[in-house]
Design a protein around this motif. Sequence first.
Motif, PDB file in Angstrom:
ATOM      1  N   SER A  64       0.939   3.880  -3.238  1.00  0.00           N
ATOM      2  CA  SER A  64       0.376   5.224  -3.081  1.00  0.00           C
ATOM      3  C   SER A  64       1.428   6.329  -3.140  1.00  0.00           C
ATOM      4  O   SER A  64       1.089   7.495  -3.330  1.00  0.00           O
ATOM      5  CB  SER A  64      -0.383   5.329  -1.748  1.00  0.00           C
ATOM      6  OG  SER A  64       0.500   5.116  -0.648  1.00  0.00           O
ATOM      7  N   ASP A  65       2.687   5.972  -3.001  1.00  0.00           N
ATOM      8  CA  ASP A  65       3.734   6.988  -2.869  1.00  0.00           C
ATOM      9  C   ASP A  65       4.934   6.623  -3.749  1.00  0.00           C
ATOM     10  O   ASP A  65       5.744   5.773  -3.375  1.00  0.00           O
ATOM     11  CB  ASP A  65       4.162   7.090  -1.405  1.00  0.00           C
ATOM     12  CG  ASP A  65       5.180   8.193  -1.167  1.00  0.00           C
ATOM     13  OD1 ASP A  65       5.579   8.872  -2.131  1.00  0.00           O
ATOM     14  OD2 ASP A  65       5.581   8.363   0.002  1.00  0.00           O
TER      15      ASP A  65
ATOM     16  N   GLU B 156      -4.990  -5.084  -0.064  1.00  0.00           N
ATOM     17  CA  GLU B 156      -3.805  -4.655  -0.816  1.00  0.00           C
ATOM     18  C   GLU B 156      -3.964  -4.806  -2.325  1.00  0.00           C
ATOM     19  O   GLU B 156      -3.089  -4.354  -3.084  1.00  0.00           O
ATOM     20  CB  GLU B 156      -2.574  -5.456  -0.364  1.00  0.00           C
ATOM     21  CG  GLU B 156      -2.155  -5.240   1.076  1.00  0.00           C
ATOM     22  CD  GLU B 156      -2.948  -6.070   2.071  1.00  0.00           C
ATOM     23  OE1 GLU B 156      -2.731  -5.913   3.292  1.00  0.00           O
ATOM     24  OE2 GLU B 156      -3.806  -6.890   1.636  1.00  0.00           O
TER      25      GLU B 156
ATOM     26  N   GLN C 189       0.822  -1.209   0.000  1.00  0.00           N
ATOM     27  CA  GLN C 189       0.000   0.000   0.000  1.00  0.00           C
ATOM     28  C   GLN C 189       0.854   1.255   0.000  1.00  0.00           C
ATOM     29  O   GLN C 189       0.548   2.216  -0.730  1.00  0.00           O
ATOM     30  CB  GLN C 189      -0.972  -0.035   1.182  1.00  0.00           C
ATOM     31  CG  GLN C 189      -2.049  -1.111   1.012  1.00  0.00           C
ATOM     32  CD  GLN C 189      -2.990  -1.222   2.195  1.00  0.00           C
ATOM     33  OE1 GLN C 189      -2.578  -1.139   3.341  1.00  0.00           O
ATOM     34  NE2 GLN C 189      -4.278  -1.428   1.928  1.00  0.00           N
ATOM     35  N   SER C 190       1.931   1.267   0.753  1.00  0.00           N
ATOM     36  CA  SER C 190       2.776   2.470   0.765  1.00  0.00           C
ATOM     37  C   SER C 190       3.483   2.648  -0.570  1.00  0.00           C
ATOM     38  O   SER C 190       3.573   3.774  -1.090  1.00  0.00           O
ATOM     39  CB  SER C 190       3.798   2.401   1.902  1.00  0.00           C
ATOM     40  OG  SER C 190       4.700   1.333   1.718  1.00  0.00           O
TER      41      SER C 190
ATOM     42  N   ASN D 148       5.218   1.993  -9.921  1.00  0.00           N
ATOM     43  CA  ASN D 148       6.164   2.845  -9.199  1.00  0.00           C
ATOM     44  C   ASN D 148       7.536   2.187  -9.061  1.00  0.00           C
ATOM     45  O   ASN D 148       8.569   2.873  -9.149  1.00  0.00           O
ATOM     46  CB  ASN D 148       5.604   3.207  -7.826  1.00  0.00           C
ATOM     47  CG  ASN D 148       4.441   4.181  -7.911  1.00  0.00           C
ATOM     48  OD1 ASN D 148       4.254   4.860  -8.922  1.00  0.00           O
ATOM     49  ND2 ASN D 148       3.641   4.253  -6.851  1.00  0.00           N
TER      50      ASN D 148
ATOM     51  N   PRO E 284      -0.356  -0.198  -9.048  1.00  0.00           N
ATOM     52  CA  PRO E 284       0.387   1.050  -8.837  1.00  0.00           C
ATOM     53  C   PRO E 284       1.777   0.831  -8.245  1.00  0.00           C
ATOM     54  O   PRO E 284       2.726   1.538  -8.601  1.00  0.00           O
ATOM     55  CB  PRO E 284      -0.494   1.854  -7.883  1.00  0.00           C
ATOM     56  CG  PRO E 284      -1.804   1.209  -7.861  1.00  0.00           C
ATOM     57  CD  PRO E 284      -1.675  -0.155  -8.408  1.00  0.00           C
TER      58      PRO E 284
ATOM     59  N   SER F 204      -3.493  -1.971  -4.664  1.00  0.00           N
ATOM     60  CA  SER F 204      -2.165  -1.351  -4.614  1.00  0.00           C
ATOM     61  C   SER F 204      -1.138  -2.086  -5.464  1.00  0.00           C
ATOM     62  O   SER F 204      -0.044  -1.545  -5.700  1.00  0.00           O
ATOM     63  CB  SER F 204      -1.666  -1.301  -3.165  1.00  0.00           C
ATOM     64  OG  SER F 204      -2.511  -0.509  -2.356  1.00  0.00           O
TER      65      SER F 204
END
Length: 339
Positions: A93-94, A130, A89-90, A140, A136, A133
């Motif tokens: 999202s980032d 999750e 998730q981190s 990333n 993405p 996520s």
Amino acid sequence: MAPNSQLPVAVPLMLLGLLMSSIQLTDAQIGVCYGRIGNNLPPEQDVVNLYKSSGIARMRLYDPDQKALQALRGSSIGLILDVPKPSLQSLGSDPSAASQWVQSNVQPYASDVNFRYISVGNEIEPSDAEASSVLPAMQNILTALQSANLAGQIKVSTAIKMDLITNSYPPSNGVFTGPATQYITPIINFLKSNGSPLLVNVYPYFSYTDNPQQIALNYALFQPGTTVTDGSLQYYNLFDALVDAVYAALANVGAPNVPIVVSESGWPSAGDNAATPQNAGTYYQNLINHVKQGTPKKPGAIETYLFAMFDENLKDAGVEQHFGLFTPDKQPKYQLSFS
């Protein structure tokens, strides 16, 4: 790891003798998964030395353990490195978190650790929190690898389990389940666009134990005695049928040329009636010999990772603790001779 409802023609079960085997690993593109859910496992450097002395050329590592990555330096062992579930998730999202993950866990080792794939998640279900996520995070991580000039040598993927596939008998009918289709199709499009394989955990053991009255033991163990005809193709083992069911599902969503890497496959030696050293040794030997030739639908060697290097005593009680090729004191369980 999860069962699958593959249902080939049943024949009487066959009893098997204790296997004594000699295995060539490199020709078959074979690796071994390095699971570490145990409190009695050898030090990381000893593990890498055991891989090297046993002739095991590839490894899957389920989290970026720094001691293990340090031990891999200069070993030439091809590596699948997982992004563990709690990080998805981190990283999804980032983008800066994904960049930091690559800077911490890949870049410092990239000059002398042979990274092959980053697996962004393992066996994520469409219903998991999750799930949204995963894609993405894959995007990333790829961007971070590109920024580090590493995207040309390291592919980004995710590992799925077979319960995302349904209608898998015969194999050509294989499709992703309804919930899985929504989840996996954008991921597959990412793989297709970036020339990455789909990582798939394939366990004939669970298919057999889920349907012991309908699946023959010999069919699950690569033993002769069962033939399943699917159009012009014939199947003599469950492993091929499962892999080709995934290929059929990929074709169904417009990605027939996305390759499959079998990121886990194994057979336990205890914890269930079918989980014996005889059956496990037979499965591993025959799997290693068989993946050199590929499947009826996709001939050619299949990159395959055996699960797992060691028995892991902190996993759930039962078969999950008994998938090791070696005991924690580094002794081979099946008298296998790796070259």
